[in-house]
Design an enzyme around this catalytic site. Sequence first.
Site, PDB file in Angstrom:
ATOM      1  N   ASP A 542      -3.337  10.540  24.123  1.00 21.59           N
ATOM      2  CA  ASP A 542      -4.020   9.369  23.607  1.00 21.59           C
ATOM      3  C   ASP A 542      -5.531   9.608  23.675  1.00 21.59           C
ATOM      4  O   ASP A 542      -6.054  10.076  24.688  1.00 21.59           O
ATOM      5  CB  ASP A 542      -3.638   8.156  24.457  1.00 21.59           C
ATOM      6  CG  ASP A 542      -4.266   6.872  23.964  1.00 21.59           C
ATOM      7  OD1 ASP A 542      -3.893   6.420  22.876  1.00 21.59           O
ATOM      8  OD2 ASP A 542      -5.132   6.327  24.672  1.00 21.59           O
ATOM      9  N   GLU A 571      -4.938  12.612  19.590  1.00 20.79           N
ATOM     10  CA  GLU A 571      -5.870  11.915  18.711  1.00 20.79           C
ATOM     11  C   GLU A 571      -7.256  12.534  18.890  1.00 20.79           C
ATOM     12  O   GLU A 571      -7.980  12.185  19.824  1.00 20.79           O
ATOM     13  CB  GLU A 571      -5.902  10.427  19.057  1.00 20.79           C
ATOM     14  CG  GLU A 571      -4.594   9.714  18.787  1.00 20.79           C
ATOM     15  CD  GLU A 571      -4.629   8.255  19.190  1.00 20.79           C
ATOM     16  OE1 GLU A 571      -4.294   7.395  18.353  1.00 20.79           O
ATOM     17  OE2 GLU A 571      -5.003   7.969  20.350  1.00 20.79           O
TER      18      GLU A 571
END
Length: 849
Positions: A542, A571
Amino acid sequence: MVTIQGRQPGDFSHGNHNSGSFNKVTITLHYHRYDGDYEGWNLWVWLDGQSGRMVEFVESPAYGRSATFTMEEPTGINRVGFIIRKSTVENDWASKRFDDRFITSFDQNGYAEAWLMQGMERIYHSANEVDVSPGIISAEQNSWQEIQVKTNLAFDWDHDNIAVNLEGATIQDIRISKDHYDSDLAHQLTIITKEKLTLSDQYRVAISHFGYCDVTYGEIVRTKEFDDEFSYSGTLGAIYSEGGTLFRLWAPSASEAAVVIYPPSPDKEPILNVMEKGPKGTWSIQLNGNLHETAYMFKVKIGKYWHEAVDPYARAVTVNGEKGVVVNLAQTNPVQWTSAKPPLANIEDAIIYELHVRDASIHPNSGIQHKGKFLGLTETNTETSDGISTGLRYIKELGVTHVQLLPIYDFWTVDETRLATPQYNWGYDPKHYNAPDGSYSTDPYKPCVRIMELKQMIQTMHDQGLRVIMDVVYNHVYDAARSSFQQLVPGYYFRYTEEGWLSNGTGVGNDTASERSMMRKFIVDSLVYWATEYHLDGFRFDLMGIHDVDTMNEIRKALDSIDPAIIILGEGWDLHTALPGEKKANQYNAHKMQRIGHFNDSIRDHLKGNNFSDRDNGFVNGKSGLDYIIKQGITAGMKFPYERPSYTAPNQVVNYVEAHDNHTLWDKLCLTNPQASQEDLKAMHKLATSVVLLSQGISFLHAGQEFMRTKNGEHNSYRSPDRINQLDWDRRAEFAQEVDYIKGLIQLRKSFQSFRMRTLEQVQKFMHFYQTIDRVIAYRLDAHGHHDPAAELMVVHNARDVSVTIPLESDGPWHVLVNGTRAGIESLSIIKRDSIEVPRYGTYVLMRK
């Protein structure tokens, strides 16, 4: 020292478990200022994801000022944020005290009360804990010749008879902080020393009338010299053996440390065991006896105050993660637990299916017994009342290679003591990184149950030919002030701005500092633990762009030593954090991080329209001029390179069009094309998914995407109820034809290595694009490699609202493998003409042997 003999597993049902979710909470905050000046001071309060509001203090004879307020939220309240601020006529935010703080514990009626003191970040939960007599709050070494001292009462340096002494070094100068608008600064002074301070010597500050305080580490913890002095490479946490457990803690800021042991009976008092100081800022103690399933906490004295925290390395925890638990991991292994995994030749072969544990089974017609639990994904032959496959059986039939699970570590915002009440959260609110969350277990009161059941789920998935990826959130913590990191080594594990505030590139109040050696070690140790103990096959990071390049490469190296087929993806957004741009682990630095994948937000946004604009459309739903950008995604940037993202191999690109965040693809299409027919919406949807599954790189699907999952327009359903988030197995039956179409595309991708090229050179050599009109993309894939059938493939994506005719430059016959309604590896029809007509919003794949 203490000896606890072996005992039967306990249920850990005693203790205070009130950190749950309520629809309505009432809070009373008391605020005491030593200077008696309350003019302009007020509260700013808010709930997660909502705008805040001001609350005024009122006089409270017993404790300066107080404020009582109520917050309501139908979907549930887990915490309430607050800031104490000073407002003036000109500026509501003329000053503030500390970063975001949170009230997270409530009684059974949803009530909380806390006491706050001027100049102190700590939240007191009892008035008896507060000492209002004159004293030094802290003395912190902030640089090599500066010690900042804070007192709880203001004084007049020019007129009061104040004497300052420093043991261990010589005072050269003293600076007094004075600010007309910030009276708290009148309680601060900075000592300038003649000689350079060290990290090994002990210093003590004494001020007349205020007593003394040992100097501890302040901003100096964020220097390279601190890392060089205290970096520790050994094992940390509770190291179990049958004859005893070694507890080792890294806390160089502490002057004392202890481990608190909680006996199995709630009637017995905890036992405090003093730890011995070791090398590199470590503390340790060996406790004899079999401590399996014994609850424990660490306590450290920093400056004048004791802090208690759960071991950051805790591998098991009590209900709601309130305490760490010693665990014999060998006793948590299910029957036939094995490290054998489904084969994966290359990372590009992965087809990832992103799934939330609860979503998979909670639907009333899922046919799954253990709804919302790890065990729900161990049931291998489930179906709806109409005989339609569901759950793990369905995922296996779909043909994907990996299941990517939204966070399964222990997170804050589901109350494990109230699981009979429906609660929901995605889990991006980390509490304990190395223990599974109890809400997915059948008994959160038994620490080993959640471990065993998670292992059962992973083993079952492996047995069904599926690898498992874990979503990890090392970039921030839910509550920085109350986190074990901040309690044990204040100021070290997080990034700070030049002004001294917590860096907030994550947008949730704090950024962890992966570039510091012990934060990097923690992340690497944690991942190695999950990969070895739980046999996990990949990790999705994340907000990976918060981390630094060196840490990600260290992770890749450590996981390669376990299994080179372990996938790392994340990400790679460029986030505004306190880290130089060249060090950020984002897309623009992809060339510095080999075999680490980045989510391709470019193809996502240009296929369907910008994620953050409801009405913006893209290639499949009406926008022109995007062909080149879509080709970049189809080639993973290898043949049509990106201007800034610096991918060097297809395995660095994860192509997708929807994920748990933002609108589902179906909901986005409904927003952007409200007049479109159901059939056209289906066609656009299949077109977008076909682009993802036929592109180079790694393919990624959101669970339910294949049956056009809807969340009824919700774009941020992180805590929405089950009716929004559940996988609707009745809808899966309704869209059975579309599911079969996606199954066929998956089968096709797995059968032809032409869709899974390994290198930039291969893509450039074997992929050829044709000149076409706008919103039509056509390309040829030459057969290559000994794994591929001796076949030439042609792919056409027609995003126009009319059919188009595409010439066939090579002699036939051409076999149609994919048309507007069906897909697979079997010939659907044979084309002997010199052209092919592709329907509106359609994808065609042809093969010539």
